[in-house]
Design an enzyme around this catalytic site. Structure first.
Site, short mmCIF file in Angstrom:
data_model
loop_
_atom_site.label_atom_id
_atom_site.label_comp_id
_atom_site.label_asym_id
_atom_site.label_seq_id
_atom_site.Cartn_x
_atom_site.Cartn_y
_atom_site.Cartn_z
N PRO A 13 0.85 -1.20 0.00
CA PRO A 13 0.00 0.00 0.00
C PRO A 13 0.88 1.24 0.00
O PRO A 13 1.80 1.36 0.81
CB PRO A 13 -0.78 -0.13 1.32
N MET A 15 0.63 5.55 -0.33
CA MET A 15 -0.20 6.74 -0.39
C MET A 15 0.04 7.49 -1.70
O MET A 15 1.19 7.67 -2.13
CB MET A 15 0.10 7.67 0.79
N GLN A 66 -6.19 -1.24 3.55
CA GLN A 66 -5.37 -0.91 4.70
C GLN A 66 -6.03 0.22 5.49
O GLN A 66 -6.33 1.28 4.93
CB GLN A 66 -3.95 -0.48 4.29
N CYS A 96 3.45 3.65 9.12
CA CYS A 96 3.60 4.95 8.47
C CYS A 96 4.19 5.97 9.44
O CYS A 96 3.69 6.14 10.56
CB CYS A 96 2.25 5.45 7.97
N ASN A 207 9.10 -6.80 3.72
CA ASN A 207 8.94 -5.59 2.93
C ASN A 207 10.16 -4.69 3.16
O ASN A 207 10.75 -4.70 4.23
CB ASN A 207 7.65 -4.87 3.37
N ARG A 230 8.00 0.39 -4.20
CA ARG A 230 8.45 1.29 -5.27
C ARG A 230 8.91 0.54 -6.52
O ARG A 230 8.70 1.01 -7.63
CB ARG A 230 9.56 2.19 -4.74
#
Length: 334
Positions: A13, A15, A66, A96, A207, A230
């Site tokens: 996920p 943003m 999420q 985050c 991750n 990315r």
């Protein structure tokens, strides 16, 4: 119930990146990769425009939502709404590091409150039949990462957590921007591998910093899955290899050209609904990275897709740039 094969390969996920248009495009490249929404706060789900925040195309399955938040009752109510929308999984953001998220007392700062995270997981599990998972860091600021990650995992697994996605970096909440927090803190894959050994029955995915397919495949000797951010967004053609390499299944399309063609009907439908072309094409800019004509492809779309009334003809013209580049390259090679 989430099983380890479900999380063998996921797109993280992100943003402002993994919106519904992005996810539909990624689905043209892989049928098996698990897709995740951008983080949406529980408060927004409860009080915002739900169709805009949570709506998705049926082709996106398997797709997870999420959630961000730290109030167990609020998260449970939001999870129930998400379940009614048809999502396949509820994922709680405990990673985050942005100031906005910290000010809301959720995201990575929850690494300091494992009991609260466990209460959130327990509350959501009590409301929905879907898998409830957690995406976290290995710790924040001056925490000892081995202790912080182990404690969080222990508490949320005891609360019924169905899987963990671990970004293998600390989050330094004081002094680093969110962008810097994606690169500056060093990676520690060994902690995530050790976590899997400690909790062998819980699906655990790694991750952070994963860029090459061989690197990702190698990590499957230690954990149940990889979550790629990315690299998958900036070089989406990478996803064409996911189904064959990770799931032993054929890719849904043979190449990047076919993926753009498959994305076309969705673009047409959204254009008829009034969505601007650039909202869809911004996610395809990297599909030809490293190939002749890629720069012309990006330049054309960046300049033309933002114009009022731009339609599929803009995409067709951009594709012609790539085709000319390939022909020129072939001629030079001959």
């Amino acid at each position: 119930m989430l099983v380890d094969r479900d999380i063998r390969f996921s797109v993280a996920p992100m943003m402002d990146w993994t919106d519904r248009h992005c996810r539909v495009f990624h689905r043209t490249l892989s049928r098996r990769a698990r897709l995740y929404t951008e983080m949406v706060t529980a408060a927004a789900v409860l009080h915002g425009q739900r169709d805009r925040l949570l709506g998705f195309d049926p082709t996106e399955h398997p797709v997870a939502v999420q959630l961000g938040g730290s109030d167990p009752a609020q998260l449970a109510a939001a999870a129930a709404i998400c379940a009614d929308f048809g999502y396949d999984e509820i994922n709680l953001n405990v990673g985050c590091p942005s100031d906005r998220v910290q000010n809301g007392a959720f995201g990575a700062c929850l690494m300091r409150e494992p009991e609260l995270v466990a209460a959130c997981v327990s509350a959501m599990k009590a409301r929905v039949a879907l898998p409830v998972t957690v995406k976290c860091r290995i710790g924040v600021d001056d925490q000892d990462p081995e202790t912080a990650l182990g404690r969080l995992a222990e508490d949320v697994i005891a609360a019924g957590c169905d899987g963990l996605f671990v970004h293998a970096r600390m989050a330094w909440l004081k002094g680093l921007s969110p962008k810097e927090n994606r690169d500056v803190p060093p990676l520690d894959y060994s902690l995530v591998r050790a976590l899997k050994r400690r909790f062998p029955k819980t699906p655990i995915a790694l991750n952070g910093g994963l860029a090459r397919l061989d690197q990702m495949l190698a990590e499957l000797d230690h954990v149940d899955g990889v979550m790629v951010g990315r690299a998958a967004y900036q070089d989406p053609a990478l996803l064409l290899s996911v189904d064959p390499l990770f799931f032993g299944a054929p890719a849904p399309v043979p190449d990047a050209f076919a993926a753009i063609e498959a994305y076309g009907p969705y673009i047409e439908e959204r254009l008829r609904e009034g969505a601007p072309l650039h909202a869809m094409t911004r996610h395809v800019l990297g599909i030809f990275n490293g190939r002749p004509g890629a720069r012309a492809w990006r330049r054309h779309l960046a300049a033309e897709a933002v114009k009022p009334g731009a339609g599929l003809e803009t995409l067709t013209a951009a594709l012609a740039n790539v085709a000319r580049g390939l022909l020129a390259d072939a001629g030079a090679a001959a």
